[in-house]
Write a protein that holds these residues in place. Structure first.
Motif, short mmCIF file in Angstrom:
data_model
loop_
_atom_site.label_atom_id
_atom_site.label_comp_id
_atom_site.label_asym_id
_atom_site.label_seq_id
_atom_site.Cartn_x
_atom_site.Cartn_y
_atom_site.Cartn_z
N VAL A 37 0.77 -1.17 0.05
CA VAL A 37 0.14 0.13 -0.01
C VAL A 37 0.92 1.26 -0.20
O VAL A 37 0.57 2.24 -0.65
CB VAL A 37 -0.92 0.03 1.27
N LEU A 38 1.92 1.17 0.75
CA LEU A 38 2.80 2.45 0.79
C LEU A 38 3.48 2.61 -0.52
O LEU A 38 3.70 3.66 -1.07
CB LEU A 38 3.73 2.27 1.92
N SER A 39 3.77 1.44 -1.14
CA SER A 39 4.51 1.69 -2.35
C SER A 39 3.31 2.07 -3.36
O SER A 39 3.91 2.78 -4.27
CB SER A 39 4.82 0.11 -3.14
N ALA A 40 2.32 1.87 -3.39
CA ALA A 40 1.42 2.43 -4.29
C ALA A 40 0.80 3.86 -4.11
O ALA A 40 0.77 4.58 -4.97
CB ALA A 40 -0.08 1.45 -4.49
N TYR A 41 0.60 4.04 -3.02
CA TYR A 41 0.22 5.43 -2.50
C TYR A 41 0.93 6.44 -1.85
O TYR A 41 0.62 7.50 -1.87
CB TYR A 41 -1.16 5.34 -1.52
N ALA A 42 2.18 5.98 -1.73
CA ALA A 42 3.08 7.11 -0.90
C ALA A 42 4.71 6.63 -1.56
O ALA A 42 5.47 6.29 -0.87
CB ALA A 42 3.21 6.91 0.44
N PRO A 43 4.72 6.77 -2.91
CA PRO A 43 6.00 6.52 -3.30
C PRO A 43 7.09 7.51 -2.76
O PRO A 43 8.37 7.11 -2.73
CB PRO A 43 5.79 6.40 -4.90
N GLY A 44 6.68 8.52 -2.57
CA GLY A 44 7.49 9.92 -2.27
C GLY A 44 8.05 9.27 -0.61
O GLY A 44 9.35 9.45 -0.45
N LEU A 45 7.29 8.86 0.18
CA LEU A 45 7.70 8.54 1.37
C LEU A 45 8.81 7.18 1.25
O LEU A 45 9.73 7.28 2.14
CB LEU A 45 6.59 7.92 2.33
N LEU A 46 8.54 6.23 0.42
CA LEU A 46 9.55 4.92 0.46
C LEU A 46 10.88 5.65 -0.43
O LEU A 46 11.76 4.89 -0.36
CB LEU A 46 8.73 4.00 -0.32
N GLY A 47 10.71 6.57 -1.34
CA GLY A 47 11.81 6.88 -1.85
C GLY A 47 12.81 8.00 -1.13
O GLY A 47 13.86 8.53 -1.55
N HIS A 48 12.31 8.49 0.14
CA HIS A 48 12.98 9.09 1.09
C HIS A 48 14.43 8.48 1.47
O HIS A 48 14.32 7.27 1.99
CB HIS A 48 12.03 9.52 2.45
N HIS A 49 15.49 9.03 1.14
CA HIS A 49 16.83 8.61 1.72
C HIS A 49 17.02 8.57 3.23
O HIS A 49 16.80 9.67 3.80
CB HIS A 49 17.80 9.37 0.87
N VAL A 50 17.20 7.33 3.70
CA VAL A 50 17.39 7.14 5.14
C VAL A 50 18.97 7.38 5.56
O VAL A 50 19.27 8.21 6.50
CB VAL A 50 16.73 5.77 5.77
N SER A 51 19.68 6.86 4.80
CA SER A 51 21.31 6.71 5.08
C SER A 51 21.94 6.44 3.92
O SER A 51 21.97 5.51 3.14
CB SER A 51 21.59 5.97 6.09
#
Length: 110
Positions: A37-51
């Motif tokens: 669900v995050l992949s489909a509806y929040a790609p910006g969140l999943l693309g956020h660089h952590v480290s």
């Protein structure tokens, strides 16, 4: 045979096993569905660089394996505490009711 199916012990065992399956299945699949669900509806969140080159999506994907291992461990632990003792009690009761039942269930009579 219908006596065994309606037995309170069998119903209790079925209920415990059903609860065990549901909790472990929803734990593992729930995390995976959350990831989808995050992949489909929040790609910006999943693309956020952590480290460095590690993104939040990659981190969540890598956490899938530990979550699955934890679900399996909880399943085993809960089964040993709830389902296995009930099954052993029912097995013991059946063996007392039919003295030679052990011989047939072990495959010795084949």
């Amino acid at each position: 045979m219908s006596h065994h199916r309606s037995s309170p012990d069998i119903r209790q065992l079925r209920t415990a096993y059903r609860l065990l399956r549901r909790v472990s299945t929803f734990t593992a699949l729930g995390y995976f569905v959350l990831f989808l669900v995050l992949s489909a509806y929040a790609p910006g969140l999943l693309g956020h660089h952590v480290s460095g080159g590690l993104t939040a999506g990659l981190l969540l994907g890598l956490c899938q394996l530990p979550v699955m291992i934890a679900a399996i461990a909880v399943y085993e632990w809960t089964a040993q505490r709830t389902v296995d003792p009930l099954a052993a009690a029912i097995r013991h009761q059946a063996e007392r009711a039919v003295p030679n039942a052990r011989r047939y269930t072990d495959g010795a009579a084949r």
